[in-house]
Write a protein that holds these residues in place. Structure first.
Motif, PDB file in Angstrom:
ATOM      1  N   UNK A  84       0.678  -1.173   0.190  1.00 42.35           N
ATOM      2  CA  UNK A  84      -0.072   0.074   0.069  1.00 42.35           C
ATOM      3  C   UNK A  84       0.969   1.427   0.011  1.00 42.35           C
ATOM      4  N   UNK A  85       2.136   0.880   0.003  1.00 42.38           N
ATOM      5  CA  UNK A  85       2.930   2.115   0.045  1.00 42.38           C
ATOM      6  C   UNK A  85       3.075   2.510  -1.559  1.00 42.38           C
ATOM      7  N   UNK A  86       2.310   3.990  -1.950  1.00 40.89           N
ATOM      8  CA  UNK A  86       2.236   4.330  -3.350  1.00 40.89           C
ATOM      9  C   UNK A  86       3.596   4.523  -4.138  1.00 40.89           C
ATOM     10  N   UNK A  87       4.708   4.845  -3.429  1.00 38.90           N
ATOM     11  CA  UNK A  87       6.043   5.218  -3.805  1.00 38.90           C
ATOM     12  C   UNK A  87       6.637   3.863  -4.564  1.00 38.90           C
ATOM     13  N   UNK A  88       6.457   3.106  -3.689  1.00 38.55           N
ATOM     14  CA  UNK A  88       7.176   1.593  -3.980  1.00 38.55           C
ATOM     15  C   UNK A  88       6.357   0.843  -5.203  1.00 38.55           C
ATOM     16  N   UNK A  89       5.008   1.280  -5.319  1.00 41.19           N
ATOM     17  CA  UNK A  89       4.146   0.607  -6.424  1.00 41.19           C
ATOM     18  C   UNK A  89       4.470   1.455  -7.667  1.00 41.19           C
ATOM     19  N   UNK A  90       4.643   2.718  -7.623  1.00 39.14           N
ATOM     20  CA  UNK A  90       5.137   3.470  -8.768  1.00 39.14           C
ATOM     21  C   UNK A  90       6.575   2.955  -9.225  1.00 39.14           C
ATOM     22  N   UNK A  91       7.443   3.008  -8.071  1.00 40.68           N
ATOM     23  CA  UNK A  91       8.703   2.742  -8.616  1.00 40.68           C
ATOM     24  C   UNK A  91       8.931   1.172  -9.140  1.00 40.68           C
ATOM     25  N   UNK A  92       7.841   0.245  -8.906  1.00 38.75           N
ATOM     26  CA  UNK A  92       7.888  -0.860  -9.442  1.00 38.75           C
ATOM     27  C   UNK A  92       7.520  -0.884 -10.906  1.00 38.75           C
ATOM     28  N   UNK A  93       6.469  -0.169 -11.069  1.00 37.72           N
ATOM     29  CA  UNK A  93       6.042   0.043 -12.699  1.00 37.72           C
ATOM     30  C   UNK A  93       6.894   0.734 -13.261  1.00 37.72           C
ATOM     31  N   UNK A  94       7.761   1.685 -13.092  1.00 33.36           N
ATOM     32  CA  UNK A  94       8.923   2.256 -13.621  1.00 33.36           C
ATOM     33  C   UNK A  94      10.014   1.277 -13.946  1.00 33.36           C
ATOM     34  N   UNK A  95      10.490   0.660 -12.657  1.00 30.38           N
ATOM     35  CA  UNK A  95      11.498  -0.366 -12.741  1.00 30.38           C
ATOM     36  C   UNK A  95      11.207  -1.508 -13.992  1.00 30.38           C
ATOM     37  N   UNK A  96      10.184  -1.597 -14.337  1.00 33.98           N
ATOM     38  CA  UNK A  96       9.758  -2.613 -15.459  1.00 33.98           C
ATOM     39  C   UNK A  96      10.135  -2.251 -17.054  1.00 33.98           C
ATOM     40  N   UNK A  97      10.360  -0.756 -16.997  1.00 33.85           N
ATOM     41  CA  UNK A  97      10.948  -0.438 -18.449  1.00 33.85           C
ATOM     42  C   UNK A  97      12.464  -0.474 -18.401  1.00 33.85           C
ATOM     43  N   UNK A  98      13.337  -0.699 -17.243  1.00 27.11           N
ATOM     44  CA  UNK A  98      14.606  -0.571 -17.273  1.00 27.11           C
ATOM     45  C   UNK A  98      15.177  -1.990 -16.936  1.00 27.11           C
ATOM     46  N   UNK A  99      14.559  -2.972 -16.719  1.00 31.62           N
ATOM     47  CA  UNK A  99      14.904  -4.208 -16.268  1.00 31.62           C
ATOM     48  C   UNK A  99      14.515  -5.421 -17.264  1.00 31.62           C
ATOM     49  N   UNK A 100      15.094  -6.406 -17.330  1.00 32.67           N
ATOM     50  CA  UNK A 100      14.630  -7.688 -18.029  1.00 32.67           C
ATOM     51  C   UNK A 100      13.467  -8.110 -17.532  1.00 32.67           C
ATOM     52  N   UNK A 101      12.521  -8.694 -18.000  1.00 32.12           N
ATOM     53  CA  UNK A 101      11.348  -9.217 -17.604  1.00 32.12           C
ATOM     54  C   UNK A 101      10.291  -7.919 -17.387  1.00 32.12           C
ATOM     55  N   UNK A 102       9.192  -8.188 -16.540  1.00 32.26           N
ATOM     56  CA  UNK A 102       8.161  -7.375 -16.369  1.00 32.26           C
ATOM     57  C   UNK A 102       7.926  -7.210 -14.993  1.00 32.26           C
ATOM     58  N   UNK A 103       7.722  -5.787 -14.462  1.00 30.16           N
ATOM     59  CA  UNK A 103       7.451  -5.703 -12.869  1.00 30.16           C
ATOM     60  C   UNK A 103       6.189  -5.192 -12.923  1.00 30.16           C
ATOM     61  N   UNK A 104       5.369  -5.549 -11.785  1.00 28.21           N
ATOM     62  CA  UNK A 104       4.119  -4.720 -11.704  1.00 28.21           C
ATOM     63  C   UNK A 104       4.092  -4.293 -10.378  1.00 28.21           C
ATOM     64  N   UNK A 105       3.301  -3.233  -9.788  1.00 31.51           N
ATOM     65  CA  UNK A 105       2.848  -2.977  -8.639  1.00 31.51           C
ATOM     66  C   UNK A 105       1.377  -3.088  -8.336  1.00 31.51           C
ATOM     67  N   UNK A 106       1.301  -3.777  -7.194  1.00 27.32           N
ATOM     68  CA  UNK A 106      -0.301  -3.973  -6.818  1.00 27.32           C
ATOM     69  C   UNK A 106      -0.572  -3.245  -5.466  1.00 27.32           C
ATOM     70  N   UNK A 107      -1.788  -3.112  -5.082  1.00 23.97           N
ATOM     71  CA  UNK A 107      -2.078  -2.640  -3.656  1.00 23.97           C
ATOM     72  C   UNK A 107      -2.174  -4.052  -2.869  1.00 23.97           C
ATOM     73  N   UNK A 108      -2.143  -4.040  -1.450  1.00 17.09           N
ATOM     74  CA  UNK A 108      -2.504  -5.109  -0.873  1.00 17.09           C
ATOM     75  C   UNK A 108      -3.745  -5.844  -1.032  1.00 17.09           C
ATOM     76  N   UNK A 109      -4.696  -5.029  -1.273  1.00 18.06           N
ATOM     77  CA  UNK A 109      -6.178  -5.632  -1.515  1.00 18.06           C
ATOM     78  C   UNK A 109      -6.204  -6.536  -2.822  1.00 18.06           C
ATOM     79  N   UNK A 110      -5.221  -6.119  -3.922  1.00 15.91           N
ATOM     80  CA  UNK A 110      -5.092  -6.666  -4.960  1.00 15.91           C
ATOM     81  C   UNK A 110      -3.966  -8.023  -4.940  1.00 15.91           C
TER      82      UNK A 110
END
Length: 123
Positions: A84-110
């Motif tokens: 539920x930490x928005x900054x971590x979730x956004x970082x994860x989504x951005x990280x997906x663009x620069x790393x191999x593979x795919x990264x996605x951020x989700x809220x705890x309820x998701x």
């Protein structure tokens, strides 16, 4: 503390982070889990449920995390960070663009959606 999340698909390794996360947690829980997945499948589908603030990761834990990421750099396929930490979730989504593979951020309820996403193997 890191604990392994049970009952995930065989090709997915997941941990739950709570309270303080130390270098020993990564050495005893995360690294062996990633290594076993890497040896068995030659690719990594990873779930992190972050129930603690990232400030609770010790410096040694961050170093071990970096080592794990670099060691298996080409094997990362999917990484879901659930928090539920928005900054971590956004970082994860951005990280997906620069790393191999795919990264996605989700809220705890998701969490169920994160597991569903990881369950689908990429070809």
């Amino acid at each position: 503390m890191l604990t392994i999340i049970p009952n995930l698909p065989d090709h997915v390794f997941g941990v739950r982070a709570s309270d303080e996360v130390t270098q020993d947690d990564l050495k005893q829980v995360l690294l062996p889990g990633l290594e076993a997945l890497s040896e068995r499948y030659k690719e990594i589908y990873y779930l992190l449920v972050l129930e603690t603030d990232v400030k609770n990761f010790t410096a040694g834990a961050w170093i071990q995390d970096l080592i794990a990421g670099v060691k298996h750099l080409t094997q990362w396929k999917k990484m879901a960070i659930v928090t539920d930490q928005k900054s971590v979730e956004k970082f994860t989504d951005i990280f997906s663009y620069v790393s191999p593979g795919e990264a996605k951020g989700y809220e705890l309820s998701e969490l169920p959606q994160a597991i569903d996403w990881l369950s689908i193997k990429e070809s």
